[in-house]
Design a protein around this motif. Structure first.
Motif, PDB file in Angstrom:
ATOM      1  N   TYR A 131      -3.340 -10.105   9.864  1.00 28.49           N
ATOM      2  CA  TYR A 131      -1.886 -10.043   9.942  1.00 28.49           C
ATOM      3  C   TYR A 131      -1.414 -10.021  11.399  1.00 28.49           C
ATOM      4  O   TYR A 131      -2.053  -9.430  12.264  1.00 28.49           O
ATOM      5  CB  TYR A 131      -1.375  -8.780   9.232  1.00 28.49           C
ATOM      6  CG  TYR A 131      -1.817  -8.697   7.795  1.00 28.49           C
ATOM      7  CD1 TYR A 131      -1.108  -9.336   6.783  1.00 28.49           C
ATOM      8  CD2 TYR A 131      -2.970  -7.988   7.452  1.00 28.49           C
ATOM      9  CE1 TYR A 131      -1.528  -9.263   5.464  1.00 28.49           C
ATOM     10  CE2 TYR A 131      -3.392  -7.910   6.130  1.00 28.49           C
ATOM     11  CZ  TYR A 131      -2.664  -8.546   5.134  1.00 28.49           C
ATOM     12  OH  TYR A 131      -3.090  -8.482   3.834  1.00 28.49           O
ATOM     13  N   SER A 132      -0.269 -10.654  11.643  1.00 26.33           N
ATOM     14  CA  SER A 132       0.330 -10.600  12.971  1.00 26.33           C
ATOM     15  C   SER A 132       0.726  -9.160  13.275  1.00 26.33           C
ATOM     16  O   SER A 132       1.340  -8.490  12.436  1.00 26.33           O
ATOM     17  CB  SER A 132       1.562 -11.501  13.034  1.00 26.33           C
ATOM     18  OG  SER A 132       2.212 -11.379  14.286  1.00 26.33           O
ATOM     19  N   VAL A 133       0.422  -8.691  14.465  1.00 25.52           N
ATOM     20  CA  VAL A 133       0.698  -7.296  14.794  1.00 25.52           C
ATOM     21  C   VAL A 133       2.173  -7.038  15.063  1.00 25.52           C
ATOM     22  O   VAL A 133       2.628  -5.892  15.027  1.00 25.52           O
ATOM     23  CB  VAL A 133      -0.141  -6.825  16.000  1.00 25.52           C
ATOM     24  CG1 VAL A 133      -1.626  -6.946  15.704  1.00 25.52           C
ATOM     25  CG2 VAL A 133       0.223  -7.584  17.267  1.00 25.52           C
ATOM     26  N   ALA A 134       2.948  -8.099  15.327  1.00 27.45           N
ATOM     27  CA  ALA A 134       4.369  -7.926  15.643  1.00 27.45           C
ATOM     28  C   ALA A 134       5.094  -9.254  15.474  1.00 27.45           C
ATOM     29  O   ALA A 134       4.468 -10.304  15.272  1.00 27.45           O
ATOM     30  CB  ALA A 134       4.533  -7.407  17.071  1.00 27.45           C
ATOM     31  N   LYS A 184       6.491 -13.048  11.685  1.00 26.98           N
ATOM     32  CA  LYS A 184       7.018 -11.702  11.566  1.00 26.98           C
ATOM     33  C   LYS A 184       5.887 -10.678  11.605  1.00 26.98           C
ATOM     34  O   LYS A 184       4.748 -10.983  11.278  1.00 26.98           O
ATOM     35  CB  LYS A 184       7.789 -11.553  10.254  1.00 26.98           C
ATOM     36  CG  LYS A 184       9.084 -12.350  10.194  1.00 26.98           C
ATOM     37  CD  LYS A 184      10.075 -11.832  11.205  1.00 26.98           C
ATOM     38  CE  LYS A 184      11.417 -12.529  11.078  1.00 26.98           C
ATOM     39  NZ  LYS A 184      12.376 -12.025  12.090  1.00 26.98           N
ATOM     40  N   ALA A 185       6.230  -9.474  12.005  1.00 31.77           N
ATOM     41  CA  ALA A 185       5.249  -8.396  12.006  1.00 31.77           C
ATOM     42  C   ALA A 185       4.695  -8.206  10.607  1.00 31.77           C
ATOM     43  O   ALA A 185       5.443  -8.121   9.637  1.00 31.77           O
ATOM     44  CB  ALA A 185       5.912  -7.100  12.484  1.00 31.77           C
ATOM     45  N   GLY A 186       3.363  -8.172  10.479  1.00 27.89           N
ATOM     46  CA  GLY A 186       2.726  -7.986   9.184  1.00 27.89           C
ATOM     47  C   GLY A 186       2.570  -9.253   8.372  1.00 27.89           C
ATOM     48  O   GLY A 186       2.100  -9.195   7.235  1.00 27.89           O
ATOM     49  N   GLN A 187       2.923 -10.402   8.946  1.00 30.22           N
ATOM     50  CA  GLN A 187       2.785 -11.671   8.225  1.00 30.22           C
ATOM     51  C   GLN A 187       1.332 -12.119   8.222  1.00 30.22           C
ATOM     52  O   GLN A 187       0.669 -12.096   9.253  1.00 30.22           O
ATOM     53  CB  GLN A 187       3.650 -12.733   8.889  1.00 30.22           C
ATOM     54  CG  GLN A 187       3.529 -14.125   8.282  1.00 30.22           C
ATOM     55  CD  GLN A 187       4.420 -15.142   8.968  1.00 30.22           C
ATOM     56  OE1 GLN A 187       5.516 -14.814   9.410  1.00 30.22           O
ATOM     57  NE2 GLN A 187       3.966 -16.378   9.067  1.00 30.22           N
ATOM     58  N   PRO A 188       0.793 -12.570   7.088  1.00 24.81           N
ATOM     59  CA  PRO A 188      -0.578 -13.101   7.069  1.00 24.81           C
ATOM     60  C   PRO A 188      -0.689 -14.331   7.962  1.00 24.81           C
ATOM     61  O   PRO A 188       0.168 -15.220   7.924  1.00 24.81           O
ATOM     62  CB  PRO A 188      -0.784 -13.466   5.592  1.00 24.81           C
ATOM     63  CG  PRO A 188       0.200 -12.643   4.844  1.00 24.81           C
ATOM     64  CD  PRO A 188       1.396 -12.538   5.741  1.00 24.81           C
ATOM     65  N   ILE A 189      -1.746 -14.369   8.780  1.00 22.61           N
ATOM     66  CA  ILE A 189      -1.932 -15.509   9.686  1.00 22.61           C
ATOM     67  C   ILE A 189      -3.294 -16.177   9.500  1.00 22.61           C
ATOM     68  O   ILE A 189      -3.522 -17.278  10.022  1.00 22.61           O
ATOM     69  CB  ILE A 189      -1.775 -15.082  11.157  1.00 22.61           C
ATOM     70  CG1 ILE A 189      -2.797 -13.996  11.506  1.00 22.61           C
ATOM     71  CG2 ILE A 189      -0.364 -14.614  11.443  1.00 22.61           C
ATOM     72  CD1 ILE A 189      -2.860 -13.675  12.992  1.00 22.61           C
ATOM     73  N   GLY A 190      -4.216 -15.551   8.802  1.00 17.95           N
ATOM     74  CA  GLY A 190      -5.554 -16.118   8.641  1.00 17.95           C
ATOM     75  C   GLY A 190      -6.465 -15.146   7.930  1.00 17.95           C
ATOM     76  O   GLY A 190      -6.014 -14.287   7.175  1.00 17.95           O
ATOM     77  N   ALA A 191      -7.774 -15.271   8.220  1.00 16.76           N
ATOM     78  CA  ALA A 191      -8.758 -14.430   7.529  1.00 16.76           C
ATOM     79  C   ALA A 191      -9.981 -14.212   8.408  1.00 16.76           C
ATOM     80  O   ALA A 191     -10.293 -15.018   9.293  1.00 16.76           O
ATOM     81  CB  ALA A 191      -9.165 -15.068   6.207  1.00 16.76           C
ATOM     82  N   VAL A 192     -10.660 -13.114   8.165  1.00 20.77           N
ATOM     83  CA  VAL A 192     -11.895 -12.796   8.885  1.00 20.77           C
ATOM     84  C   VAL A 192     -12.937 -13.879   8.631  1.00 20.77           C
ATOM     85  O   VAL A 192     -13.117 -14.342   7.506  1.00 20.77           O
ATOM     86  CB  VAL A 192     -12.435 -11.421   8.445  1.00 20.77           C
ATOM     87  CG1 VAL A 192     -13.854 -11.200   8.957  1.00 20.77           C
ATOM     88  CG2 VAL A 192     -11.512 -10.305   8.913  1.00 20.77           C
TER      89      VAL A 192
END
Length: 235
Positions: A131-134, A184-192
Motif C-alpha cells: 500500500y502507498s504510505v501517503a 491515495k494513502a493506503g491505496q494498493p499499489i502492488g504485491a510482495v
C-alpha cells in the motif's frame, strides 16, 4: 400590560398584585449553539414574528470538518467539508510481515561483501498486498537486476514537506499503478515478490528525503506517527 390577580392570606380580599405578562413558550436568558443569548429587543422581534436575515443566520446548519478522504452527504442538511488526509500508513498490513534486515551497513546475502543497505527488509508471504504510505504521485515504475520491479512515489505532506517512498522486489505484472498516477494513502499499489537480488519473498522498503537521499525508513515512519490500515477512525 399588567394582569390584576386577587389574592388571599395576609392581604385583604380587595388587594391585588401586578404580575408581568409572558407569552407561553418564550425562553428568556438562555442560549445554545442554534440560539445564542438575545436581548429583550430581539425577543420582542421574535414575538412579533419579525425574522431578520441575521436571525436566520443564527440557525443555519453547523459545519462539520472531518479528516477522512472523499465526500459524503448528510441527510439532516448539515454542511460537511472533507479535507485531504495527512495520515502515514505502513506499507503492509499489521501481522503480515516481519522485519528481517534493518537500514545500514551489512554483509550482503547475495555477494557476501560489506555494503550499505539503503532500506529495510520486511519479509511477507508472496503476493501480500502493498500500500502507498501517503497521498502522492507515482514518479517511477521500472525494473533492474538489483531491485527487481519497483515503484517510487513522491509525497507532499500538509506542511509542505516532500519525501519519497520506494517499494522493491515486486513483479511487473502485479504492479497496479503507472508513472504519473495520483495515489491515495493506503491505496494498493502492488504485491510482495522476490525479483532482483532477493533470497525470498519480502518488501525492500525505502524512504528518501526531499533531496531524494535515503534515510532510515523505520525511524522516519515512527517519527511521522505511521499507523497500520484499519487503525484510524476513517476506516
Amino acid at each position: 400590560m399588567t394582569v390584576i390577580v386577587p389574592v388571599s392570606g395576609f392581604v385583604t380580599a380587595g388587594s391585588s398584585v401586578t404580575l408581568p405578562s409572558r407569552a407561553l413558550g418564550t425562553v428568556t436568558g438562555m442560549s445554545s449553539w442554534t440560539r445564542p443569548h438575545v436581548e429583550n429587543s430581539e425577543v420582542g422581534q421574535e414575538l412579533s414574528g419579525s425574522i431578520t436575515a441575521a436571525s436566520r443566520a443564527r440557525v443555519r446548519a453547523p459545519i462539520t470538518v472531518t479528516p477522512c478522504l472523499g465526500t459524503s452527504s448528510v441527510a439532516d442538511g448539515s454542511r460537511q467539508i472533507d479535507v485531504v488526509s495527512d495520515t502515514i500508513y505502513w506499507p503492509l498490513e499489521k501481522g503480515t510481515y516481519v522485519e528481517t534486515s534493518p537500514f545500514g551497513m551489512r554483509i550482503s546475502p547475495i555477494t557476501g561483501t560489506l555494503h550499505m543497505h539503503e532500506g529495510v527488509d520486511l519479509a511477507a508471504p508472496m503476493d501480500t498486498p502493498l500500500y502507498s504510505v501517503a497521498d502522492g504521485k507515482v514518479v517511477e515504475v521500472a525494473e533492474n537486476y538489483f531491485a527487481g520491479a519497483f515503484v517510487k512515489i513522491k509525497h507532499e505532506r500538509a506542511d509542505g514537506t516532500v519525501f519519497y517512498s520506494v517499494y522493491l522486489h515486486q513483479y511487473t505484472e502485479k504492479i497496479l499503478v503507472h508513472e504519473g498516477d495520483a495515489v491515495k494513502a493506503g491505496q494498493p499499489i502492488g504485491a510482495v515478490g522476490t525479483s532482483g537480488w532477493s533470497t525470498g519473498p519480502h518488501l525492500h522498503f525505502e524512504i528518501h528525503d526531499a533531496a531524494d537521499k535515503v534515510t532510515d525508513p523505520m525511524a522516519w515512519m515512527k517519527q511521522a506517527g505511521a499507523i497500520h490500515l484499519g487503525e484510524d477512525a476513517c476506516q
